[in-house]
Scaffold this motif. Structure first.
Motif, PDB file in Angstrom:
ATOM      1  N   GLY A   1      12.018  12.389  -7.637  1.00 47.34           N
ATOM      2  CA  GLY A   1      10.789  12.318  -6.838  1.00 47.34           C
ATOM      3  C   GLY A   1      10.024  13.625  -6.852  1.00 47.34           C
ATOM      4  N   ASP A   2       8.752  13.524  -6.547  1.00 48.37           N
ATOM      5  CA  ASP A   2       7.825  14.650  -6.628  1.00 48.37           C
ATOM      6  C   ASP A   2       7.943  15.523  -5.389  1.00 48.37           C
ATOM      7  N   ASN A   3       8.277  16.805  -5.590  1.00 49.52           N
ATOM      8  CA  ASN A   3       8.258  17.785  -4.510  1.00 49.52           C
ATOM      9  C   ASN A   3       6.973  18.590  -4.688  1.00 49.52           C
ATOM     10  N   ARG A   4       6.144  18.635  -3.652  1.00 49.14           N
ATOM     11  CA  ARG A   4       4.831  19.271  -3.815  1.00 49.14           C
ATOM     12  C   ARG A   4       4.734  20.657  -3.208  1.00 49.14           C
ATOM     13  N   THR A   5       5.827  21.205  -2.693  1.00 51.54           N
ATOM     14  CA  THR A   5       5.728  22.503  -2.018  1.00 51.54           C
ATOM     15  C   THR A   5       6.767  23.515  -2.478  1.00 51.54           C
ATOM     16  N   GLY A   6       7.893  23.065  -3.013  1.00 52.91           N
ATOM     17  CA  GLY A   6       8.964  23.993  -3.365  1.00 52.91           C
ATOM     18  C   GLY A   6       9.813  24.394  -2.177  1.00 52.91           C
ATOM     19  N   GLU A   7       9.595  23.792  -1.017  1.00 49.29           N
ATOM     20  CA  GLU A   7      10.384  24.148   0.167  1.00 49.29           C
ATOM     21  C   GLU A   7      11.778  23.555   0.065  1.00 49.29           C
TER      22      GLU A   7
ATOM     23  N   ASP B   1       5.960  20.392 -11.614  1.00 49.18           N
ATOM     24  CA  ASP B   1       6.422  19.050 -11.953  1.00 49.18           C
ATOM     25  C   ASP B   1       7.322  19.090 -13.181  1.00 49.18           C
ATOM     26  N   ALA B   2       8.481  18.442 -13.059  1.00 49.66           N
ATOM     27  CA  ALA B   2       9.403  18.283 -14.180  1.00 49.66           C
ATOM     28  C   ALA B   2       9.117  16.955 -14.857  1.00 49.66           C
ATOM     29  N   SER B   3       9.131  16.965 -16.191  1.00 51.57           N
ATOM     30  CA  SER B   3       8.947  15.725 -16.945  1.00 51.57           C
ATOM     31  C   SER B   3       9.973  15.657 -18.056  1.00 51.57           C
TER      32      SER B   3
ATOM     33  N   VAL C   1      20.954   6.090 -23.134  1.00 51.31           N
ATOM     34  CA  VAL C   1      19.667   6.350 -23.793  1.00 51.31           C
ATOM     35  C   VAL C   1      19.586   5.455 -25.032  1.00 51.31           C
ATOM     36  N   PRO C   2      18.500   4.704 -25.194  1.00 53.86           N
ATOM     37  CA  PRO C   2      18.409   3.756 -26.312  1.00 53.86           C
ATOM     38  C   PRO C   2      18.614   4.436 -27.671  1.00 53.86           C
ATOM     39  N   ALA C   3      19.182   3.697 -28.593  1.00 47.94           N
ATOM     40  CA  ALA C   3      19.534   4.248 -29.909  1.00 47.94           C
ATOM     41  C   ALA C   3      18.322   4.746 -30.681  1.00 47.94           C
ATOM     42  N   ASN C   4      17.141   4.171 -30.398  1.00 42.84           N
ATOM     43  CA  ASN C   4      15.949   4.610 -31.143  1.00 42.84           C
ATOM     44  C   ASN C   4      15.387   5.935 -30.633  1.00 42.84           C
ATOM     45  N   VAL C   5      15.922   6.443 -29.520  1.00 45.33           N
ATOM     46  CA  VAL C   5      15.461   7.720 -28.974  1.00 45.33           C
ATOM     47  C   VAL C   5      16.303   8.833 -29.574  1.00 45.33           C
ATOM     48  N   LYS C   6      15.643   9.723 -30.307  1.00 46.36           N
ATOM     49  CA  LYS C   6      16.367  10.812 -30.963  1.00 46.36           C
ATOM     50  C   LYS C   6      16.365  12.081 -30.130  1.00 46.36           C
ATOM     51  N   SER C   7      15.272  12.331 -29.398  1.00 44.76           N
ATOM     52  CA  SER C   7      15.217  13.572 -28.635  1.00 44.76           C
ATOM     53  C   SER C   7      14.524  13.385 -27.294  1.00 44.76           C
ATOM     54  N   LEU C   8      14.978  14.184 -26.340  1.00 43.44           N
ATOM     55  CA  LEU C   8      14.404  14.240 -25.000  1.00 43.44           C
ATOM     56  C   LEU C   8      13.832  15.639 -24.846  1.00 43.44           C
ATOM     57  N   VAL C   9      12.568  15.744 -24.509  1.00 45.05           N
ATOM     58  CA  VAL C   9      11.945  17.057 -24.327  1.00 45.05           C
ATOM     59  C   VAL C   9      11.623  17.216 -22.842  1.00 45.05           C
ATOM     60  N   PHE C  10      12.111  18.325 -22.263  1.00 45.66           N
ATOM     61  CA  PHE C  10      11.896  18.604 -20.842  1.00 45.66           C
ATOM     62  C   PHE C  10      10.773  19.625 -20.696  1.00 45.66           C
ATOM     63  N   THR C  11       9.804  19.301 -19.850  1.00 50.91           N
ATOM     64  CA  THR C  11       8.678  20.207 -19.631  1.00 50.91           C
ATOM     65  C   THR C  11       8.509  20.483 -18.145  1.00 50.91           C
ATOM     66  N   VAL C  12       7.821  21.589 -17.857  1.00 55.10           N
ATOM     67  CA  VAL C  12       7.447  21.954 -16.493  1.00 55.10           C
ATOM     68  C   VAL C  12       5.948  22.231 -16.508  1.00 55.10           C
ATOM     69  N   ASN C  13       5.235  21.628 -15.568  1.00 54.79           N
ATOM     70  CA  ASN C  13       3.796  21.880 -15.440  1.00 54.79           C
ATOM     71  C   ASN C  13       3.474  22.228 -14.001  1.00 54.79           C
ATOM     72  N   ASN C  14       2.517  23.129 -13.819  1.00 52.71           N
ATOM     73  CA  ASN C  14       2.061  23.449 -12.477  1.00 52.71           C
ATOM     74  C   ASN C  14       0.831  22.606 -12.180  1.00 52.71           C
ATOM     75  N   TYR C  15       1.037  21.547 -11.409  1.00 58.02           N
ATOM     76  CA  TYR C  15      -0.032  20.592 -11.139  1.00 58.02           C
ATOM     77  C   TYR C  15      -1.157  21.233 -10.323  1.00 58.02           C
TER      78      TYR C  15
ATOM     79  N   VAL D   1       9.264  10.100 -18.340  1.00 61.08           N
ATOM     80  CA  VAL D   1       9.713  10.092 -16.947  1.00 61.08           C
ATOM     81  C   VAL D   1       9.066  11.294 -16.275  1.00 61.08           C
ATOM     82  N   TRP D   2       8.240  11.024 -15.258  1.00 59.97           N
ATOM     83  CA  TRP D   2       7.536  12.079 -14.527  1.00 59.97           C
ATOM     84  C   TRP D   2       7.121  11.534 -13.184  1.00 59.97           C
ATOM     85  N   PHE D   3       6.303  12.275 -12.431  1.00 57.81           N
ATOM     86  CA  PHE D   3       6.054  11.852 -11.057  1.00 57.81           C
ATOM     87  C   PHE D   3       5.285  10.540 -10.949  1.00 57.81           C
ATOM     88  N   ARG D   4       4.641  10.106 -12.035  1.00 55.78           N
ATOM     89  CA  ARG D   4       3.951   8.809 -11.984  1.00 55.78           C
ATOM     90  C   ARG D   4       4.818   7.661 -12.488  1.00 55.78           C
TER      91      ARG D   4
END
Length: 198
Positions: A88-94, A56-58, A109-123, A72-75
């Motif tokens: 959208g959420d891909n659950r298989t990698g196919e 999952d990318a967030s 992106v709103p002015a009050n947002v200074k940074s965006l952090v991108f993460t990957v998790n294996n659900y 911003v994530w699959f929920r």
């Protein structure tokens, strides 16, 4: 062709893109690792086979005080202000190409947002060594050229990664390739690890 990111590297996204950057895409792709060789790993995860893998990318939005203001994530596939959208959420990698994408309109992106952090998790919980051809990358969202790429499959026995931070600095967007591995099925488990990078 994008640059292959090294852990800790800082790049100017605008210099890499060759122009003022208005849109970026974080792409995530993977294939389920073949565990058909029998043996230890197959037994560990209940009978081997090509068990489904759900990465999952967030994208986490922080203000200049390091407070999490939106996610911003699959929920929640779109940020409350509408500037960031998850495909959208891909659950298989196919399938070919990116399995999940997060599209960012940097101009919105709103002015009050200074940074965006991108993460990957294996659900589904497997570590990255069992995930074949896993990568995350940043694209120029205007012409889809790759700016930078991170290979995840060589990251070993970890189930999560803090990929990168995209942040405002002197009026331009820059990127810090964090590349820090961790554990956790969702981004919430990574938050204590993210804080020092803000």
């Amino acid at each position: 062709m994008g640059i292959s990111l090294q852990k800790g590297q800082k790049i100017s996204l605008e210099k890499e893109a060759g122009s003022s950057l208005t849109r970026i895409i974080m792409g995530l792709g993977w294939d389920a690792a073949q565990s058909g060789k029998g043996g230890f790993l197959g037994g560990l995860f209940g009978g081997g086979g090509n068990d489904s893998i759900d990465l999952d990318a967030s994208c986490l939005l922080f203000d200049d005080l390091g407070n999490l203001v939106d996610t911003v994530w699959f929920r929640q596939l779109t940020s409350r202000d509408g500037s960031i959208h998850h495909t959208g959420d891909n659950r298989t990698g196919e399938g070919e190409g990116d399995d999940e994408q997060i599209k960012v309109d940097l101009t919105a992106v709103p002015a009050n947002v200074k940074s965006l952090v991108f993460t990957v998790n294996n659900y589904t919980g497997q570590d990255f060594s069992q995930v074949a051809n896993a990568y995350c990358r940043i694209l120029n969202g205007v012409n889809n050229t790759e700016i930078a790429r991170y290979d995840l499959s060589c990251q070993g026995n970890h189930s999560a990664m803090i990929m990168a931070k995209v942040y405002r600095h002197n009026g331009e967007w820059k990127m810090h390739a964090i590349g820090e591995v961790g554990q956790g099925r969702t981004f919430e488990e990574l938050l204590p690890q993210i804080k020092p990078h803000l």
